[in-house]
Design an enzyme around this catalytic site. Structure first.
Site, mmCIF file in Angstrom:
data_model
loop_
_atom_site.group_PDB
_atom_site.id
_atom_site.type_symbol
_atom_site.label_atom_id
_atom_site.label_comp_id
_atom_site.label_asym_id
_atom_site.label_seq_id
_atom_site.Cartn_x
_atom_site.Cartn_y
_atom_site.Cartn_z
ATOM 1 N N ARG A 277 19.084 18.791 93.298
ATOM 2 C CA ARG A 277 19.158 17.538 92.561
ATOM 3 C C ARG A 277 18.100 16.600 93.123
ATOM 4 O O ARG A 277 17.627 16.766 94.253
ATOM 5 C CB ARG A 277 20.547 16.912 92.684
ATOM 6 C CG ARG A 277 21.682 17.768 92.113
ATOM 7 C CD ARG A 277 23.023 17.070 92.303
ATOM 8 N NE ARG A 277 24.118 17.830 91.711
ATOM 9 C CZ ARG A 277 24.853 18.725 92.369
ATOM 10 N NH1 ARG A 277 24.601 18.955 93.664
ATOM 11 N NH2 ARG A 277 25.826 19.375 91.760
ATOM 12 N N LYS A 302 26.578 16.515 95.974
ATOM 13 C CA LYS A 302 27.562 15.948 95.068
ATOM 14 C C LYS A 302 28.952 16.424 95.452
ATOM 15 O O LYS A 302 29.170 17.610 95.690
ATOM 16 C CB LYS A 302 27.240 16.378 93.629
ATOM 17 C CG LYS A 302 28.037 15.633 92.574
ATOM 18 C CD LYS A 302 27.551 15.994 91.190
ATOM 19 C CE LYS A 302 28.300 15.217 90.120
ATOM 20 N NZ LYS A 302 27.825 15.556 88.763
ATOM 21 N N HIS A 408 15.999 16.719 86.385
ATOM 22 C CA HIS A 408 17.145 17.619 86.306
ATOM 23 C C HIS A 408 16.844 18.834 85.443
ATOM 24 O O HIS A 408 17.505 19.868 85.580
ATOM 25 C CB HIS A 408 18.361 16.870 85.753
ATOM 26 C CG HIS A 408 19.655 17.300 86.366
ATOM 27 N ND1 HIS A 408 19.936 17.150 87.711
ATOM 28 C CD2 HIS A 408 20.753 17.908 85.834
ATOM 29 C CE1 HIS A 408 21.139 17.621 87.961
ATOM 30 N NE2 HIS A 408 21.642 18.102 86.849
ATOM 31 N N ARG A 411 16.122 21.726 87.644
ATOM 32 C CA ARG A 411 17.332 22.359 88.182
ATOM 33 C C ARG A 411 17.977 23.248 87.118
ATOM 34 O O ARG A 411 18.437 24.357 87.418
ATOM 35 C CB ARG A 411 18.300 21.275 88.646
ATOM 36 C CG ARG A 411 19.667 21.773 89.127
ATOM 37 C CD ARG A 411 20.446 20.593 89.692
ATOM 38 N NE ARG A 411 21.864 20.822 89.714
ATOM 39 C CZ ARG A 411 22.524 21.364 90.737
ATOM 40 N NH1 ARG A 411 21.856 21.764 91.805
ATOM 41 N NH2 ARG A 411 23.834 21.514 90.693
ATOM 42 N N HIS A 434 28.356 24.016 92.300
ATOM 43 C CA HIS A 434 29.382 23.668 91.316
ATOM 44 C C HIS A 434 30.763 24.018 91.853
ATOM 45 O O HIS A 434 30.965 25.094 92.430
ATOM 46 C CB HIS A 434 29.149 24.425 90.002
ATOM 47 C CG HIS A 434 27.961 23.937 89.251
ATOM 48 N ND1 HIS A 434 27.335 24.661 88.245
ATOM 49 C CD2 HIS A 434 27.256 22.768 89.339
ATOM 50 C CE1 HIS A 434 26.317 23.980 87.776
ATOM 51 N NE2 HIS A 434 26.243 22.831 88.408
ATOM 52 N N TYR A 443 24.948 27.668 81.330
ATOM 53 C CA TYR A 443 23.607 28.245 81.332
ATOM 54 C C TYR A 443 23.547 29.621 80.677
ATOM 55 O O TYR A 443 22.456 30.156 80.472
ATOM 56 C CB TYR A 443 23.080 28.341 82.769
ATOM 57 C CG TYR A 443 22.945 27.000 83.430
ATOM 58 C CD1 TYR A 443 21.979 26.086 83.027
ATOM 59 C CD2 TYR A 443 23.814 26.609 84.451
ATOM 60 C CE1 TYR A 443 21.866 24.847 83.621
ATOM 61 C CE2 TYR A 443 23.705 25.372 85.053
ATOM 62 C CZ TYR A 443 22.731 24.493 84.633
ATOM 63 O OH TYR A 443 22.620 23.269 85.214
#
Length: 460
Positions: A277, A302, A408, A411, A434, A443
């Protein structure tokens, strides 16, 4: 003053006028050039090269009183001098824009400022700086205890500065919307009405409405100590299903090739090569890069989670060169009496000398020192994330890429290209950090599903 010198300054002032420098700032541009002359008494201006200019900008960047706007003004004054007047060979290729954009003051709203949970003086500073308008000031004056407790509770839990600002902002808006007069008036029965107002009248995004809900729940539970029902019934904003923007291998090559600045090229390559990120990239420290195991440790990502991502072979040499620059810059900072860096949590108290150690320095440091508005310490922080964002957008525009390209998207492309290469979804989930594999599953739209996985009947 002889005629030659007078003609030089007349020519310089005329160039500042042609470059749209405001009339009131032109005399300061002259003073900045005079300061450069005074710093190199044994050399003519035309004799100075890239090394001397970089060294000069680094030296003045160590002055604690050097404001952001003034530093940018100095860079622009030297740019006009060398690109418009003297025109040496190196001036055309010198990245003036990078130096101009890299200088950012360490404001109270910076993303990685230290959490200081026991400082009552700072509360007023945060709220007045971040939310400076008459209505919110009145709200702050009416409920000073509420916002003092709010900030204290947020910082005790080590939430980020952005979460702190967001929560305070939502609480103020909620109080103003509901028209509360006293602390006793603040009750949870107004939450649903406010959230529905956001969805229906303001037409906010679902994530925005959810953020407001989190802020209000935090206030009632942790600040006011008022119990809430497990389920709050309100009209929820509809969440659209968006697919990520993914660049092809050719588009990635074109985008990265359009970034002339060496530093930003390396950082953009990291976003794509390691799936970082934006804020994770600018926050990297020297100790996070492991050249032997070819991996990068992403700390406090995150959700306050750590993870390990691959270090691309192509970035080993550029990162080693960047590390050498950081080492030299840090040594000069130490000699000048500075050299400290912000440390997370209580590390600065536990290890008093750690803030000056090389391992804790940012891998992508700012070009100038900044005073921490909370502690007053002069330190070197990381570069501002806006600089990389602008560089990537500029490259995308110049390259003529039709897609909506941002940091982003690199990424997204990292994850998609890994899946295309045959890596399993769990591996990609771990590399992206995640919490739920369903987030990573988005994705898979580029695999044997959707547009690419179906042959159009027109082609039949």
């Amino acid at each position: 003053m002889d005629d030659t010198v007078a003609r030089f300054w007349d020519k310089y002032i005329n160039k500042t006028t042609a470059c749209n420098v405001p009339e009131g700032a032109r005399r300061w541009y002259v003073k900045h050039v005079e300061a450069l002359i005074s710093a190199h008494p044994d050399h003519r201006l035309a004799e100075l090269g890239t090394a001397e200019i970089i060294k000069y900008l680094e030296v003045i960047g160590r002055k604690p009183e050097m404001a952001d706007w003034r530093y940018r003004q100095i860079v622009d004054a030297l740019r006009i001098l060398y690109t418009e007047i003297l025109k040496p060979e190196w001036a055309a290729s010198f990245d003036w824009q990078a130096w101009f954009e890299s200088a950012r003051d360490l404001g109270i709203d910076h993303a990685t400022l230290a959490r200081i949970p026991d400082s009552g003086e700072i509360v007023a500073n945060v709220s007045s700086t971040s939310l400076a308008n008459s209505a919110t000031k009145q709200c702050e004056q009416r409920f000073p205890v509420l916002f003092e407790r709010m900030v204290m509770e947020v910082r005790v839990r080590n939430y980020s500065i952005r979460t702190e600002q967001s929560y305070i902002s939502w609480v103020m808006r909620f109080v103003l919307f509901s028209g509360f007069e006293t602390m006793d008036d603040i009750q949870p029965d107004r939450i649903a009405a406010y959230l529905e107002h956001l969805a229906v009248k303001r037409n906010v995004a679902p994530s925005t409405q959810k953020q407001a809900l989190n802020a209000l729940v935090f206030m009632f539970r942790h600040v006011l100590k008022i119990p809430l029902e497990d389920h709050i019934d309100f009209a929820r904003a509809k969440k659209p299903r968006r697919l990520p923007v993914v660049l092809s291998h050719g588009e990635i090559k074109c985008l990265l090739g359009g970034i002339d600045n060496e530093l930003y090229h390396t950082m953009a390559s990291l976003l794509y090569g390691a799936g970082l990120r934006l804020i994770e990239c600018v926050r990297l420290r020297v100790c996070d890069v492991d050249f032997d195991y070819k991996q990068i440790m992403v700390r406090n990502g995150k959700g306050n989670k750590d993870r390990v991502v691959p270090l691309p072979d192509k970035l080993i040499a550029p990162l080693r060169q960047q590390l050498d620059k950081v080492t030299n810059l840090h040594d000069e900072d130490i000699q000048a009496g500075f050299g400290e860096v912000h440390l997370p949590y209580a590390l600065a108290l536990k290890y008093p000398n750690a803030a000056k150690e090389l391992r804790w320095q940012y891998l992508f440091p700012s070009v100038k020192l900044s005073a921490d508005p909370r502690t007053g310490k002069v330190m070197r922080h990381h570069i501002h994330e806006n600089n990389l964002q602008k560089s990537i957008k500029r490259s995308a525009d110049l390259s003529g890429l039709p897609k909506k390209v941002n940091c982003h998207a690199l990424r997204h492309s990292f994850a998609t290209h890994l899946l295309e290469s045959g890596y399993d979804i769990r591996t990609v989930q771990e590399l992206l950090g995640h919490a739920d594999v369903s987030t990573t599953m988005i994705y898979t739209h580029v695999l044997n599903r959707g547009g690419r996985g179906v042959r159009s009947p027109l082609d039949e």
